[in-house]
Motif scaffolding. Sequence first.
Motif, short mmCIF file in Angstrom:
data_model
loop_
_atom_site.label_atom_id
_atom_site.label_comp_id
_atom_site.label_asym_id
_atom_site.label_seq_id
_atom_site.Cartn_x
_atom_site.Cartn_y
_atom_site.Cartn_z
N ALA A 1 89.87 114.95 -7.62
CA ALA A 1 88.41 114.88 -7.55
C ALA A 1 87.76 115.49 -8.79
O ALA A 1 88.08 116.61 -9.18
CB ALA A 1 87.91 115.61 -6.31
N TRP A 2 86.90 114.70 -9.41
CA TRP A 2 85.94 115.16 -10.43
C TRP A 2 86.58 115.80 -11.67
O TRP A 2 86.03 116.74 -12.24
CB TRP A 2 84.93 116.12 -9.80
N THR A 3 87.71 115.28 -12.10
CA THR A 3 88.41 115.92 -13.23
C THR A 3 87.76 115.64 -14.59
O THR A 3 87.98 116.42 -15.52
CB THR A 3 89.89 115.52 -13.26
N THR A 4 86.99 114.55 -14.71
CA THR A 4 86.25 114.38 -15.96
C THR A 4 85.23 115.51 -16.10
O THR A 4 85.07 116.09 -17.18
CB THR A 4 85.53 113.02 -16.01
N LEU A 5 84.56 115.83 -15.02
CA LEU A 5 83.57 116.90 -15.05
C LEU A 5 84.21 118.23 -15.43
O LEU A 5 83.68 118.98 -16.24
CB LEU A 5 82.89 117.01 -13.67
N THR A 6 85.34 118.55 -14.83
CA THR A 6 85.93 119.88 -15.01
C THR A 6 86.86 120.01 -16.21
O THR A 6 87.03 121.11 -16.75
CB THR A 6 86.71 120.28 -13.75
N HIS A 7 87.47 118.89 -16.64
CA HIS A 7 88.53 119.02 -17.66
C HIS A 7 88.37 118.16 -18.89
O HIS A 7 89.14 118.34 -19.84
CB HIS A 7 89.90 118.74 -17.01
N ALA A 8 87.44 117.24 -18.93
CA ALA A 8 87.32 116.38 -20.11
C ALA A 8 87.02 117.21 -21.36
O ALA A 8 86.05 117.96 -21.39
CB ALA A 8 86.22 115.34 -19.91
N ALA B 1 73.03 120.39 -21.09
CA ALA B 1 72.58 119.83 -22.37
C ALA B 1 72.50 118.30 -22.31
O ALA B 1 72.10 117.67 -23.29
CB ALA B 1 73.53 120.25 -23.48
N GLY B 2 72.87 117.71 -21.16
CA GLY B 2 72.82 116.26 -21.01
C GLY B 2 73.87 115.52 -21.80
O GLY B 2 73.71 114.33 -22.09
N GLN B 3 74.97 116.17 -22.14
CA GLN B 3 76.01 115.56 -22.98
C GLN B 3 77.01 114.78 -22.14
O GLN B 3 77.27 115.11 -20.98
CB GLN B 3 76.71 116.63 -23.81
N GLN B 4 77.58 113.75 -22.76
CA GLN B 4 78.55 112.88 -22.09
C GLN B 4 79.96 113.22 -22.56
O GLN B 4 80.15 113.68 -23.67
CB GLN B 4 78.22 111.41 -22.39
N PRO B 5 80.95 113.00 -21.68
CA PRO B 5 80.89 112.32 -20.38
C PRO B 5 80.54 113.22 -19.20
O PRO B 5 80.55 112.78 -18.05
CB PRO B 5 82.32 111.80 -20.23
N TRP B 6 80.23 114.50 -19.48
CA TRP B 6 80.04 115.46 -18.39
C TRP B 6 78.82 115.14 -17.53
O TRP B 6 78.87 115.26 -16.32
CB TRP B 6 79.93 116.87 -18.97
N LYS B 7 77.73 114.72 -18.16
CA LYS B 7 76.51 114.44 -17.41
C LYS B 7 76.72 113.28 -16.44
O LYS B 7 76.32 113.33 -15.28
CB LYS B 7 75.35 114.12 -18.35
N ALA B 8 77.38 112.22 -16.91
CA ALA B 8 77.65 111.08 -16.03
C ALA B 8 78.60 111.49 -14.90
O ALA B 8 78.45 111.04 -13.76
CB ALA B 8 78.25 109.93 -16.83
N ALA B 9 79.57 112.34 -15.21
CA ALA B 9 80.51 112.80 -14.20
C ALA B 9 79.79 113.65 -13.15
O ALA B 9 80.04 113.52 -11.94
CB ALA B 9 81.63 113.60 -14.85
N TYR B 10 78.92 114.50 -13.61
CA TYR B 10 78.13 115.35 -12.71
C TYR B 10 77.23 114.50 -11.82
O TYR B 10 77.16 114.71 -10.59
CB TYR B 10 77.30 116.33 -13.53
N ASP B 11 76.55 113.52 -12.40
CA ASP B 11 75.66 112.66 -11.63
C ASP B 11 76.43 111.89 -10.56
O ASP B 11 75.96 111.73 -9.43
CB ASP B 11 74.94 111.68 -12.56
N ARG C 1 86.52 106.92 -17.46
CA ARG C 1 85.53 107.98 -17.22
C ARG C 1 84.23 107.39 -16.70
O ARG C 1 83.86 106.29 -17.09
CB ARG C 1 85.29 108.76 -18.52
N PRO C 2 83.50 108.14 -15.87
CA PRO C 2 83.92 109.43 -15.32
C PRO C 2 84.80 109.25 -14.10
O PRO C 2 84.57 108.37 -13.28
CB PRO C 2 82.59 110.08 -14.93
#
Length: 396
Positions: free
Chosen positions: A385-392, A58-68, A375-376
């Motif tokens: 590693a990558w905890t904003t992506l998985t747990h934010a 869905a392009g939502q933050q902070p997940w999109k920035a973390a994924y990128d 973040r991220p």
Amino acid sequence: MTRTRTALLSVLSLLAGLLSLQLTGPPPQATAAPTTFTHPGVLVSRGQLDYARSKVQAGQQPWKAAYDAMMSSSYASQSRTAKPRAVVECGSSSNPNNGCTDERQDAIAAYTQALAWYFTRDSRYAKKSIEIMDAWSSTITDHTNSNAPLQTGWAGSTWPRAAEIIKYTYDGGWPGAGRFATMLRTVYLPEVINGAATKNGNWELVMTEAAIGISVFIEDRTSYDKAVSTYLARVPAYIYLTSDGDLPEPPAGSSIDTNAEIIKYWQGQSTFTDGLAQETCRDFGHTGWGIASIADIAETSRIQGQDLYPRIQDRLRHALGFHTSYENGTAVPSWLCGGSVNKGLDQVTEVGFNALHNRLGISMSNTQKYTEAHRPSGTDNYFNAWTTLTHADNPN
């Protein structure tokens, strides 16, 4: 009469000795392993992955920035080549460094590629994760030198995260999964399962995190229970609460028990307050590693249906709040570490903050400020590693 009295005294003495042994011996081992293990279930669950994936799509933050950030890292590269060794030799501070960095980073790469597979459903990433894991499982036989337990803990915490996602979500098959499980059972688990009572606490905590993650993947209930017992004894010996009394709890199974020995073990700190950690006056970096493993283990236990957060939540929330307050700029008092602390907590707060604040509703203003400002989160190149992506802000 004298002989009877002597015999009676001997019996009483024996009974007293047995009672003393019972009272002062090691605590009974916890029964914590689930009857049926949940997969994927090391640090991240399927529900958490699905939630984060939906936010990225869905392009939502902070997940999109973390994924990128994850996808643009070298760990997600399709040209990455594993660098396995038969014997990984790691001395103090990874000197000598014979495969230490390579092993840690290959484990993070396998996890990164597994996450990339789950988020994209592009089989190339699953195959690359498998390629890395197979390379190590066909090669490594041992860890040696003084940092062997710590190194095994770092890599051993990460490998099962990758393996869980691939084995239980990738439908393309993984013929080498059994060999990988054997590697974890024979090369990694024996090195970490017995803990490290006299070392600084981040050692035993990350070793225990590895032991619990490995136990989930290989479905070893006995090792899982033993690791949980080590964890429940170590957390009170790592994070202080005023309810502990004048001094912190000594590490279980160690000879560190006098006042002077405990203070020395706590880096010379003799004044204690809620949330102070055993390594606070060493530096916040090592302390952050310990805090991260405390949260990671509790997160895995929650996924497995035997939630340990209620047992450790007060210590974890105070530790997070205490250290992030100084990271956020609070002046260091003269009684704390001689009036100066070595900051650098790094990106280790996301898992614990999400669990305590978002799920349990605990107000954590200092931790929230610090977490959101960092973040991220990326990776520390060791085991986080990558905890904003998985747990934010993840409710699952």
